[in-house]
Design a protein around this motif. Structure first.
Motif, PDB file in Angstrom:
ATOM      1  N   VAL A 169       0.853  -1.183   0.000  1.00 28.13           N
ATOM      2  CA  VAL A 169       0.000   0.000   0.000  1.00 28.13           C
ATOM      3  C   VAL A 169       0.891   1.237   0.000  1.00 28.13           C
ATOM      4  O   VAL A 169       1.804   1.350   0.813  1.00 28.13           O
ATOM      5  N   GLN A 170       0.625   2.175  -0.912  1.00 30.37           N
ATOM      6  CA  GLN A 170       1.474   3.353  -1.055  1.00 30.37           C
ATOM      7  C   GLN A 170       0.621   4.622  -1.070  1.00 30.37           C
ATOM      8  O   GLN A 170      -0.422   4.684  -1.729  1.00 30.37           O
ATOM      9  N   ALA A 171       1.079   5.650  -0.347  1.00 31.85           N
ATOM     10  CA  ALA A 171       0.363   6.917  -0.278  1.00 31.85           C
ATOM     11  C   ALA A 171       1.355   8.028   0.049  1.00 31.85           C
ATOM     12  O   ALA A 171       2.571   7.807   0.075  1.00 31.85           O
ATOM     13  N   ASN A 172       0.850   9.218   0.285  1.00 31.13           N
ATOM     14  CA  ASN A 172       1.661  10.368   0.690  1.00 31.13           C
ATOM     15  C   ASN A 172       0.741  11.351   1.409  1.00 31.13           C
ATOM     16  O   ASN A 172      -0.476  11.113   1.521  1.00 31.13           O
ATOM     17  N   PRO A 173       1.256  12.469   1.935  1.00 29.92           N
ATOM     18  CA  PRO A 173       0.378  13.399   2.647  1.00 29.92           C
ATOM     19  C   PRO A 173      -0.784  13.933   1.806  1.00 29.92           C
ATOM     20  O   PRO A 173      -1.887  14.133   2.339  1.00 29.92           O
ATOM     21  N   LEU A 174      -0.577  14.174   0.519  1.00 29.99           N
ATOM     22  CA  LEU A 174      -1.683  14.605  -0.333  1.00 29.99           C
ATOM     23  C   LEU A 174      -2.810  13.581  -0.305  1.00 29.99           C
ATOM     24  O   LEU A 174      -3.985  13.925  -0.115  1.00 29.99           O
ATOM     25  N   ILE A 175      -2.462  12.317  -0.510  1.00 26.06           N
ATOM     26  CA  ILE A 175      -3.473  11.262  -0.558  1.00 26.06           C
ATOM     27  C   ILE A 175      -4.162  11.116   0.794  1.00 26.06           C
ATOM     28  O   ILE A 175      -5.389  11.015   0.877  1.00 26.06           O
ATOM     29  N   MET A 176      -3.396  11.126   1.877  1.00 29.55           N
ATOM     30  CA  MET A 176      -4.001  10.875   3.182  1.00 29.55           C
ATOM     31  C   MET A 176      -4.807  12.078   3.678  1.00 29.55           C
ATOM     32  O   MET A 176      -5.783  11.900   4.415  1.00 29.55           O
ATOM     33  N   ALA A 177      -4.451  13.294   3.274  1.00 30.56           N
ATOM     34  CA  ALA A 177      -5.315  14.440   3.586  1.00 30.56           C
ATOM     35  C   ALA A 177      -6.642  14.293   2.846  1.00 30.56           C
ATOM     36  O   ALA A 177      -7.717  14.560   3.392  1.00 30.56           O
ATOM     37  N   SER A 178      -6.572  13.850   1.591  1.00 29.33           N
ATOM     38  CA  SER A 178      -7.786  13.630   0.810  1.00 29.33           C
ATOM     39  C   SER A 178      -8.621  12.492   1.383  1.00 29.33           C
ATOM     40  O   SER A 178      -9.852  12.586   1.454  1.00 29.33           O
ATOM     41  N   VAL A 179      -7.972  11.392   1.801  1.00 25.54           N
ATOM     42  CA  VAL A 179      -8.685  10.280   2.433  1.00 25.54           C
ATOM     43  C   VAL A 179      -9.437  10.768   3.662  1.00 25.54           C
ATOM     44  O   VAL A 179     -10.609  10.412   3.888  1.00 25.54           O
ATOM     45  N   THR A 180      -8.796  11.581   4.479  1.00 27.80           N
ATOM     46  CA  THR A 180      -9.432  12.106   5.688  1.00 27.80           C
ATOM     47  C   THR A 180     -10.620  12.983   5.332  1.00 27.80           C
ATOM     48  O   THR A 180     -11.697  12.874   5.949  1.00 27.80           O
ATOM     49  N   ALA A 181     -10.454  13.855   4.339  1.00 23.72           N
ATOM     50  CA  ALA A 181     -11.547  14.728   3.912  1.00 23.72           C
ATOM     51  C   ALA A 181     -12.731  13.917   3.403  1.00 23.72           C
ATOM     52  O   ALA A 181     -13.895  14.222   3.697  1.00 23.72           O
ATOM     53  N   THR A 182     -12.449  12.874   2.646  1.00 27.28           N
ATOM     54  CA  THR A 182     -13.517  12.024   2.111  1.00 27.28           C
ATOM     55  C   THR A 182     -14.232  11.289   3.229  1.00 27.28           C
ATOM     56  O   THR A 182     -15.467  11.175   3.233  1.00 27.28           O
TER      57      THR A 182
END
Length: 546
Positions: free
Chosen positions: A420-433
Motif C-alpha cells: 500500500v502506497q500513499a503520501n500526505p496529499l493522498i491521506m489528507a484527501s482520504v481524511t476529507a472524504t
C-alpha cells in the motif's frame, strides 16, 4: 499501537536443491517503495514452492533494489561482487543526474541453464524539479562459493546503456518561474515560502501542465562529451504570456505549515498537506527540507495505521464489523510472519472502536477474512479515488493498493503496510472524504481537469468514522490535539521502513473545513513526531480559509 511487524530482514541462505530453469519465482512482481525502503517486499510469502530459481537469489535482488531505493548505497553495494565500484557508481549516478529516491519494481526471477539468475526491474527515477525518468534493466545474480548469492556487478545493470565508453548527462534549460498568487491574489515567492520554490516552475502551464521547467537526460561519449542520443526530455517548449498562475494556496496556511515543520520536525525529512474538505482545494504544501524532492505530493510511503480509515470504511460498508463489536487486541498475531503492536500493548475484550482509537494492529489483521483479497483496493479506488489519475495542477503520485499476493501481504495491507502506497496529499484527501462522505479531487490551480469517478460513502459510515476519529483525539493515540479549540478528529500512524531504520510517523486530522496529513521520516511514532507538527499548524491557524 500503530504499524509494526516483526520480521527478520533479508539474510541470504544457502542454495537448496537445483530448481528447473526459466520458471518465475513464486514471489512475483514486487514494488519497492521510495520512502518505505521496500523492507516488507524483501521477504518471501509463506506459500513459496520448491520450484523455479532459488528464492535466495530473488531475495538478494530485491534487497539490493530496496537498499538502492532507500539511499542505503553502502548496503546495496555490499550485496554485489564489487562493493567499492558499485557504491561509487551508484553515488555518482544519483548525484550527477540530480535524482531523488527512485521507485524500483522487480519482476519474477528467471534461471538460465548455467545456473545464473536474472531479475528484470523497472526504474522510475525522479529527476529533481523536472519529472520522472522511467526505464527497464536487469540484475544478474551469481551463486558464490559459500552458497550465497551476489548481484554480479556491471555498469549495465544500473541502466542498459551505461558502459565504459558511454555515460549520462543532465542538461537543464534555465527558465524564470511564473508569477504565482494565492487564492486571494497575494503574490507567493520562494523566498517567503521556501517549500514552494521547487514547485513554482511546475505550475508554469497552469491547469496541470508543466511548461515551466525544461531539461533532458542525454547519453554522451565519455571522452568527447558528444551527445549520442536523448534518453528523456522534460517540459514543453511553450512560453507563458497569460499572466500570473493563481493557486488555491492560502498564504497564511502555507506560512504556518512551513513554520510548523521547521519548529517540530527536528530536522528530519517530513512533509505536510492541508486542504479544504468541501472542494479539495489545497491550502498548504510544505516539505522539510524545502528544496528538492516534493515528498508531500510525489512521495511514496506506506501510510501505516492512518490507512485504517480506509480499512474501517471497507469493513463498515459491508457490515463486517460495528464500532461496539468486541474484537480482541492481543500482543501478537502470526499470519506467515509475526505482527505486533507498538510496545507490545494489548487490550483483551476491546471493542472495534477501542481498536481504532488505540490503533491495534492485531485486531485489524484478525478481520482480514471479512474482506475479499481485492476489496480494500476496490474501496480505496471507488470511494476515495486512490489509484485513479489525479490532475491537481502539478505533478503528483496518486496512490496504489495492489491485490495482495498472499495472506501475509493481505494482513499487512489491513494496517497500511505491504505494498500500500500513499503520501500526505493522498491521506489528507482520504481524511476529507471520510468525514464528508464525498471525494473531491485535490486541486492546486484553477481549471484542473477531473477524470475521476467515485461513489459517495453512506451517511451511516461517515457518522461512524467521524465518531471514531473524534474518540482518537479525546481518548486515544491523538490526545496531543485534545486541548486545541474546535471538534478535531484524527488518526495516528507508525509505518515500518526497514530493520535498520526507525519507523515513519504519521498523523492525519480534520477540523472545520480543513483536513491535514503529515509524515515524518524516521519519526518513530505518529503521535510523537507528526503530532507536534500538526498541533503547531492548527494552533497557528485557528480558522478555516475563505
Amino acid at each position: 499501537m500503530d504499524s509494526l511487524a516483526d520480521h527478520t530482514g533479508v539474510p541470504v541462505q544457502g542454495r537448496g536443491p537445483r530448481r528447473k530453469a526459466l520458471r518465475p519465482a513464486i514471489a512475483g512482481a514486487v514494488v519497492l517503495a521510495v520512502a518505505a525502503g521496500g523492507a516488507y517486499a524483501a521477504g518471501l510469502g509463506p506459500f513459496a514452492r520448491d520450484t523455479g530459481p532459488d528464492p535466495a537469489a530473488g531475495k538478494q535482488a530485491r534487497a539490493f533494489l530496496a537498499d538502492w531505493a532507500a539511499g542505503r548505497l553502502p548496503s546495496a553495494a555490499g550485496r554485489t561482487t564489487s562493493p567499492g565500484t558499485a557504491e561509487r557508481v551508484l553515488d555518482s549516478f544519483t548525484a550527477g543526474l540530480d535524482l531523488g529516491r527512485p521507485e524500483l519494481t522487480a519482476e519474477p526471477a528467471v534461471e538460465a541453464e548455467d545456473g545464473t539468475v536474472t531479475v528484470p526491474f523497472t526504474a522510475r527515477m525522479p529527476v529533481t524539479g523536472l519529472g520522472t525518468w522511467t526505464y527497464e534493466s536487469k540484475l544478474p545474480l551469481r551463486e558464490q562459493g559459500d552458497g550465497t548469492w551476489k548481484v554480479d556487478w556491471r555498469l549495465s545493470l544500473v541502466h542498459p546503456r551505461l558502459s565504459d565508453t558511454e555515460k549520462f548527462r543532465l542538461e537543464r534549460e534555465e527558465t524564470e518561474p511564473p508569477e504565482v498568487t494565492d487564492r486571494q491574489g497575494a503574490t507567493l515567492t520562494g523566498d517567503e515560502h521556501p517549500s514552494l520554490a521547487p514547485l513554482m516552475t511546475r505550475l508554469g502551464g497552469g491547469g496541470g501542465t508543466d511548461s515551466g521547467a525544461r531539461g533532458a537526460i542525454h547519453l554522451v561519449d565519455r571522452v568527447t562529451g558528444e551527445v549520442e542520443r536523448t534518453e528523456a526530455r522534460f517540459g514543453a517548449r511553450t512560453v507563458r504570456d497569460d499572466g500570473p498562475v493563481r493557486t488555491t494556496l492560502d498564504a497564511g496556511w502555507q506560512s504556518a505549515a512551513e513554520q510548523a515543520l521547521a519548529a517540530h520536525a527536528d530536522g528530519k525529512n517530513a512533509a505536510l498537506v492541508a486542504l479544504r474538505i468541501d472542494d479539495g482545494e489545497i491550502l498548504a504544501v510544505a516539505n522539510s527540507p524545502a528544496s528538492g524532492f516534493n515528498r508531500a505530493l510525489s512521495g511514496t510511503y506506506a501510510p501505516g495505521s492512518t490507512w485504517k480509515i480506509v480499512t474501517s470504511s471497507a469493513l463498515l460498508l459491508k457490515d463486517a464489523v460495528a464500532p461496539d463489536d468486541v474484537v480482541d487486541c492481543p500482543k501478537y498475531l502470526t499470519v506467515g510472519k509475526r505482527f505486533q503492536n507498538v510496545e507490545l500493548s494489548e487490550h483483551p475484550g476491546a471493542t472495534f472502536r477501542k481498536d481504532f482509537t488505540e490503533s491495534c494492529n492485531t485486531a485489524f489483521i484478525s478481520l482480514r477474512d471479512r474482506l475479499d483479497d481485492g476489496e480494500l483496493g476496490d474501496v480505496a479506488r471507488t470511494y476515495f479515488g486512490v489509484g485513479q489519475e489525479w490532475h491537481i495542477g502539478a505533478p503528483s503520485y496518486d496512490g496504489s493498493v495492489p491485490v495482495p499476493k498472499d495472506e501475509t501481504e493481505k494482513a499487512a495491507s489491513m494496517i497500511g503496510q505491504g505494498r500500500v502506497q500513499a503520501n500526505p496529499l493522498i491521506m489528507a484527501s482520504v481524511t476529507a472524504t471520510a468525514v464528508s462522505g464525498t471525494f473531491h479531487q485535490p486541486s492546486l490551480t484553477d481549471g484542473t481537469k477531473d477524470t475521476t469517478d467515485t461513489t459517495p460513502l453512506p451517511r451511516d459510515v461517515v457518522t461512524q468514522l467521524r465518531e471514531m476519529l473524534r474518540a482518537t483525539v479525546t481518548d486515544g493515540t491523538a490526545k496531543i490535539l485534545s486541548d486545541l479549540p474546535g471538534e478535531i478528529g484524527a488518526k495516528t500512524g507508525t509505518a515500518e521502513v526497514s530493520d535498520d531504520q526507525d519507523n515513519n510517523g504519521w498523523l492525519v486530522a480534520h477540523r472545520g473545513n480543513v483536513a491535514v496529513a503529515c509524515v515524518v521520516e524516521e519519526g518513530v511514532t505518529g503521535g510523537g513526531s507528526a503530532g507536534p507538527v500538526v498541533r503547531g499548524l492548527l494552533a497557528a491557524v485557528p480558522g478555516d480559509a475563505e
